[in-house]
Write a protein that holds these residues in place. Structure first.
Motif, mmCIF file in Angstrom:
data_model
loop_
_atom_site.group_PDB
_atom_site.id
_atom_site.type_symbol
_atom_site.label_atom_id
_atom_site.label_comp_id
_atom_site.label_asym_id
_atom_site.label_seq_id
_atom_site.Cartn_x
_atom_site.Cartn_y
_atom_site.Cartn_z
ATOM 1 N N SER A 73 50.772 44.913 30.155
ATOM 2 C CA SER A 73 52.012 44.117 30.129
ATOM 3 C C SER A 73 52.418 45.374 28.830
ATOM 4 N N ASP A 74 53.916 46.216 29.068
ATOM 5 C CA ASP A 74 54.125 46.558 27.231
ATOM 6 C C ASP A 74 56.032 46.969 28.201
ATOM 7 N N GLN A 75 56.486 46.004 27.398
ATOM 8 C CA GLN A 75 57.588 46.799 27.764
ATOM 9 C C GLN A 75 57.993 47.353 26.985
ATOM 10 N N VAL A 76 57.970 47.624 25.656
ATOM 11 C CA VAL A 76 58.339 49.421 25.040
ATOM 12 C C VAL A 76 57.530 50.527 25.819
ATOM 13 N N GLY A 77 56.657 50.449 26.602
ATOM 14 C CA GLY A 77 56.378 51.443 27.146
ATOM 15 C C GLY A 77 56.358 51.747 28.670
ATOM 16 N N GLY A 78 57.197 50.513 28.558
ATOM 17 C CA GLY A 78 57.707 50.340 30.517
ATOM 18 C C GLY A 78 57.093 49.836 31.344
ATOM 19 N N ILE A 79 55.589 49.303 31.429
ATOM 20 C CA ILE A 79 54.929 49.715 32.304
ATOM 21 C C ILE A 79 54.209 48.089 32.483
ATOM 22 N N ILE A 80 54.537 47.557 33.406
ATOM 23 C CA ILE A 80 53.509 46.080 34.254
ATOM 24 C C ILE A 80 52.454 46.649 35.061
ATOM 25 N N LEU A 81 51.086 46.014 34.446
ATOM 26 C CA LEU A 81 50.101 46.375 35.989
ATOM 27 C C LEU A 81 49.058 44.945 36.315
ATOM 28 N N ALA A 82 49.504 44.640 37.853
ATOM 29 C CA ALA A 82 48.706 43.447 38.024
ATOM 30 C C ALA A 82 47.734 43.684 38.701
ATOM 31 N N GLU A 83 46.924 42.645 38.489
ATOM 32 C CA GLU A 83 45.321 42.383 39.843
ATOM 33 C C GLU A 83 45.731 41.343 40.583
ATOM 34 N N MET A 84 44.719 41.333 41.641
ATOM 35 C CA MET A 84 44.178 40.309 42.457
ATOM 36 C C MET A 84 42.606 40.742 42.783
ATOM 37 N N ASN A 85 41.747 39.428 42.008
ATOM 38 C CA ASN A 85 40.116 39.865 42.204
ATOM 39 C C ASN A 85 39.693 38.528 43.412
ATOM 40 N N TYR A 86 39.455 39.197 44.947
ATOM 41 C CA TYR A 86 39.165 38.306 45.466
ATOM 42 C C TYR A 86 37.552 38.680 46.094
ATOM 43 N N SER A 87 36.732 38.011 46.920
ATOM 44 C CA SER A 87 35.709 37.936 47.013
ATOM 45 C C SER A 87 35.584 37.821 48.607
ATOM 46 N N VAL A 88 35.228 38.189 49.842
ATOM 47 C CA VAL A 88 35.249 38.078 51.376
ATOM 48 C C VAL A 88 33.519 37.704 51.607
ATOM 49 N N TYR A 89 33.369 36.074 52.470
ATOM 50 C CA TYR A 89 32.316 36.428 52.211
ATOM 51 C C TYR A 89 31.535 36.604 54.288
ATOM 52 N N ASN A 90 30.832 37.388 54.249
ATOM 53 C CA ASN A 90 30.690 37.800 55.675
ATOM 54 C C ASN A 90 29.344 36.723 55.958
ATOM 55 N N PHE A 91 29.916 36.194 57.111
ATOM 56 C CA PHE A 91 28.961 34.776 57.409
ATOM 57 C C PHE A 91 28.058 35.143 59.009
ATOM 58 N N TRP A 92 28.453 36.055 59.341
ATOM 59 C CA TRP A 92 26.775 37.194 59.974
ATOM 60 C C TRP A 92 26.269 37.763 59.068
ATOM 61 N N THR A 93 26.420 38.270 57.965
ATOM 62 C CA THR A 93 25.914 38.728 57.049
ATOM 63 C C THR A 93 25.415 38.450 56.124
ATOM 64 N N GLY A 94 25.463 37.107 55.809
ATOM 65 C CA GLY A 94 25.743 36.522 54.658
ATOM 66 C C GLY A 94 25.811 37.240 53.197
ATOM 67 N N ILE A 95 27.102 38.588 53.140
ATOM 68 C CA ILE A 95 27.368 39.604 52.032
ATOM 69 C C ILE A 95 28.267 39.308 52.062
ATOM 70 N N SER A 96 28.430 38.852 50.350
ATOM 71 C CA SER A 96 30.089 38.617 50.092
ATOM 72 C C SER A 96 30.856 40.098 49.663
ATOM 73 N N THR A 97 31.842 40.367 49.401
ATOM 74 C CA THR A 97 32.739 42.131 49.334
ATOM 75 C C THR A 97 33.413 41.714 48.536
ATOM 76 N N ASN A 98 33.200 42.033 47.254
ATOM 77 C CA ASN A 98 34.391 41.973 46.125
ATOM 78 C C ASN A 98 35.342 43.131 46.110
ATOM 79 N N TYR A 99 37.039 42.591 46.148
ATOM 80 C CA TYR A 99 37.854 43.266 46.222
ATOM 81 C C TYR A 99 38.928 43.510 45.074
ATOM 82 N N VAL A 100 39.499 44.537 44.979
ATOM 83 C CA VAL A 100 40.569 44.127 43.607
ATOM 84 C C VAL A 100 42.033 45.177 44.368
#
Length: 133
Positions: free
Chosen positions: A66-93
């Motif tokens: 976040s830079d008010q002088v430069g005029g930009i805001i960047l927001a992220e959401m990180n999370y994982s989704v677990y697949n019950f059938w494969t037993g693998i978690s996939t990370n997302y951003v």
């Protein structure tokens, strides 16, 4: 008889490779102009990001730049989704960025861009809605 098939195969292979190597199309966000001063628009976007609801299985939005002088805001959401059938978690951003440009004293140009994902789309829509209402 065999030469035309080989030639057709080579032509097909070249066409597939040329298509695969072509640059991807990037859609640039369109600038919207809001009738409010730059600091007010920046504050509204910051508040929208911090109050945006999110599903309980996701970590929520975090302002990573976040830079008010430069005029930009960047927001992220990180999370994982677990697949019950494969037993693998996939990370997302998911990401949403907002660029601000002062247009005189009473108007601000806003560019909202986002990554793919449902939550990024919801946040981008909420930002535009809050700025234009």
């Amino acid at each position: 008889m065999r030469k035309p098939k080989v030639l057709a195969g080579i032509v097909l292979l070249v066409a597939v490779l040329a298509t695969a190597c072509a640059p991807a199309t990037t859609v640039q966000p369109e600038q919207i102009v809001v009738n409010m001063p730059f600091p007010e628009a920046f504050a509204i976007v910051s508040r929208t990001i911090s109050t945006q609801p999110y599903p309980s299985n996701k970590g929520g939005w975090v302002v990573v730049n976040s830079d008010q002088v430069g005029g930009i805001i960047l927001a992220e959401m990180n999370y994982s989704v677990y697949n019950f059938w494969t037993g693998i978690s996939t990370n997302y951003v998911e990401r949403v960025s907002v660029a601000f440009t002062a247009i005189g004293d009473s108007q601000t140009g806003i560019n909202v861009s986002r990554s793919g994902g449902e939550e990024a789309q919801k946040l981008a829509e909420a930002i535009v809605r809050d700025l234009t209402n």
